[in-house]
Enzyme design. Sequence first.
Site, PDB file in Angstrom:
ATOM      1  N   ASP A 165      30.468 -73.130  77.898  1.00 23.38           N
ATOM      2  CA  ASP A 165      29.907 -72.024  78.693  1.00 23.38           C
ATOM      3  C   ASP A 165      28.612 -72.496  79.359  1.00 23.38           C
ATOM      4  O   ASP A 165      27.709 -72.998  78.675  1.00 23.38           O
ATOM      5  CB  ASP A 165      29.642 -70.812  77.797  1.00 23.38           C
ATOM      6  CG  ASP A 165      30.950 -70.244  77.226  1.00 23.38           C
ATOM      7  OD1 ASP A 165      32.021 -70.584  77.768  1.00 23.38           O
ATOM      8  OD2 ASP A 165      30.891 -69.478  76.245  1.00 23.38           O
TER       9      ASP A 165
ATOM     10  N   THR B  53      42.294 -79.875  81.717  1.00 21.34           N
ATOM     11  CA  THR B  53      42.305 -78.708  80.821  1.00 21.34           C
ATOM     12  C   THR B  53      42.571 -77.437  81.647  1.00 21.34           C
ATOM     13  O   THR B  53      42.584 -77.463  82.876  1.00 21.34           O
ATOM     14  CB  THR B  53      40.961 -78.548  80.084  1.00 21.34           C
ATOM     15  OG1 THR B  53      39.985 -78.080  81.017  1.00 21.34           O
ATOM     16  CG2 THR B  53      40.498 -79.842  79.450  1.00 21.34           C
TER      17      THR B  53
HETATM   18  C1  LIG Z   1      34.917 -72.182  79.386  1.00 19.04           C
HETATM   19  S1  LIG Z   1      35.933 -72.252  77.996  1.00 19.04           S
HETATM   20  C2  LIG Z   1      36.656 -73.900  78.111  1.00 19.04           C
HETATM   21  C3  LIG Z   1      37.905 -74.036  77.302  1.00 19.04           C
HETATM   22  C4  LIG Z   1      38.583 -75.401  77.322  1.00 19.04           C
HETATM   23  N1  LIG Z   1      37.732 -76.418  76.760  1.00 19.04           N
HETATM   24  C5  LIG Z   1      39.013 -75.772  78.715  1.00 19.04           C
HETATM   25  O1  LIG Z   1      38.468 -76.747  79.267  1.00 19.04           O
HETATM   26  O2  LIG Z   1      39.930 -75.129  79.263  1.00 19.04           O
HETATM   27  C6  LIG Z   1      34.769 -72.421  76.695  1.00 19.04           C
HETATM   28  C7  LIG Z   1      35.363 -72.167  75.324  1.00 19.04           C
HETATM   29  O3  LIG Z   1      34.378 -72.476  74.335  1.00 19.04           O
HETATM   30  C8  LIG Z   1      34.339 -71.439  73.368  1.00 19.04           C
HETATM   31  N2  LIG Z   1      32.951 -71.407  72.878  1.00 19.04           N
HETATM   32  C9  LIG Z   1      31.876 -70.928  73.529  1.00 19.04           C
HETATM   33  N3  LIG Z   1      30.760 -71.112  72.814  1.00 19.04           N
HETATM   34  C10 LIG Z   1      31.141 -71.738  71.671  1.00 19.04           C
HETATM   35  C11 LIG Z   1      30.454 -72.199  70.510  1.00 19.04           C
HETATM   36  N4  LIG Z   1      29.136 -72.039  70.398  1.00 19.04           N
HETATM   37  N5  LIG Z   1      31.160 -72.792  69.529  1.00 19.04           N
HETATM   38  C12 LIG Z   1      32.512 -72.931  69.645  1.00 19.04           C
HETATM   39  N6  LIG Z   1      33.217 -72.532  70.721  1.00 19.04           N
HETATM   40  C13 LIG Z   1      32.553 -71.943  71.713  1.00 19.04           C
HETATM   41  C14 LIG Z   1      34.756 -70.195  74.092  1.00 19.04           C
HETATM   42  O4  LIG Z   1      35.278 -69.224  73.211  1.00 19.04           O
HETATM   43  C15 LIG Z   1      35.773 -70.731  75.092  1.00 19.04           C
HETATM   44  O5  LIG Z   1      37.075 -70.698  74.566  1.00 19.04           O
END
Ligand SMILES: C[S@@+](CC[C@H](N)C(=O)[O-])C[C@H]1O[C@@H](n2cnc3c(N)ncnc32)[C@H](O)[C@@H]1O
Length: 221
Positions: A125, A199
């Site tokens: 994020d 991804t």
């Molecule tokens: C923007 S998405 C990207 C997903 C995947 N990596 C992609 O490239 O399609 C970010 C993901 O990170 C997870 N996420 C956000 N903050 C996180 C944290 N502090 N620890 C673990 N996961 C987190 C969110 O729930 C989300 O599924």
Amino acid sequence: MFVKSCANNPYVEMMYSEFKCWAYDESASQFRGHWREKVFQSSKDICLDLEIGTGNGTHFAHRAQSHPDRLLVGMELKYKTLVQSIRRSLRAGCENSRMVRGKAEDISQLFAHDEINHVFIYFPDPWPKKKQHKNRLIQAPFVNELHTLMQTGSFVDFKTDDKSYFDWALKVFRHGPFTLIHVSEDLHRSFYKEKNFVTQFESLFLKKGQPIYHCRLLKEE
Ligand SMILES: C[S@@+](CC[C@H](N)C(=O)[O-])C[C@H]1O[C@@H](n2cnc3c(N)ncnc32)[C@H](O)[C@@H]1O
């Protein structure tokens, strides 16, 4: 600390029933230092990789399937994407992957020094507003922690669509303990393109014609 469960979410129920042998909550801290033997019943010399923020798990499942000789742990905050990730991997026939529901910032509760090999952080994020920057995953203390938990010779792979976050991350990385071995402001025009797995989020950004920022960090010592 880990985030508490939320009620009325069908994915919480699925995680604790159908996927209870494949996905863990904060209780996974009991495996700290012993993931290979206790969770995967494998020997200590097998590589154990980590993906942070798996999203719907396309890379997670691909990685588990294309590297059957390695182990893979995914960390995800959301139950839905956690379930999607482990389900996708199991449907691909993989038994070398597990998911943990938790915040990446709590990583030291899950893993011990020198326990992890490669780490994948794809499209975290971006928290674009200045007052949100404190929420960004890439911060000096987190990067130092990650370095301690990883084995020498292992790498961190980082991708984002957000130029401001990339510049921020590079600054943190350059002042940190890793060696930057690759930096690209347009991954899809670099030699990494060939071995790159696109991804879910990356495909959205590519469709919009946005460049993908990528770097790889090596733990040299
Ligand atoms: C923007 S998405 C990207 C997903 C995947 N990596 C992609 O490239 O399609 C970010 C993901 O990170 C997870 N996420 C956000 N903050 C996180 C944290 N502090 N620890 C673990 N996961 C987190 C969110 O729930 C989300 O599924």
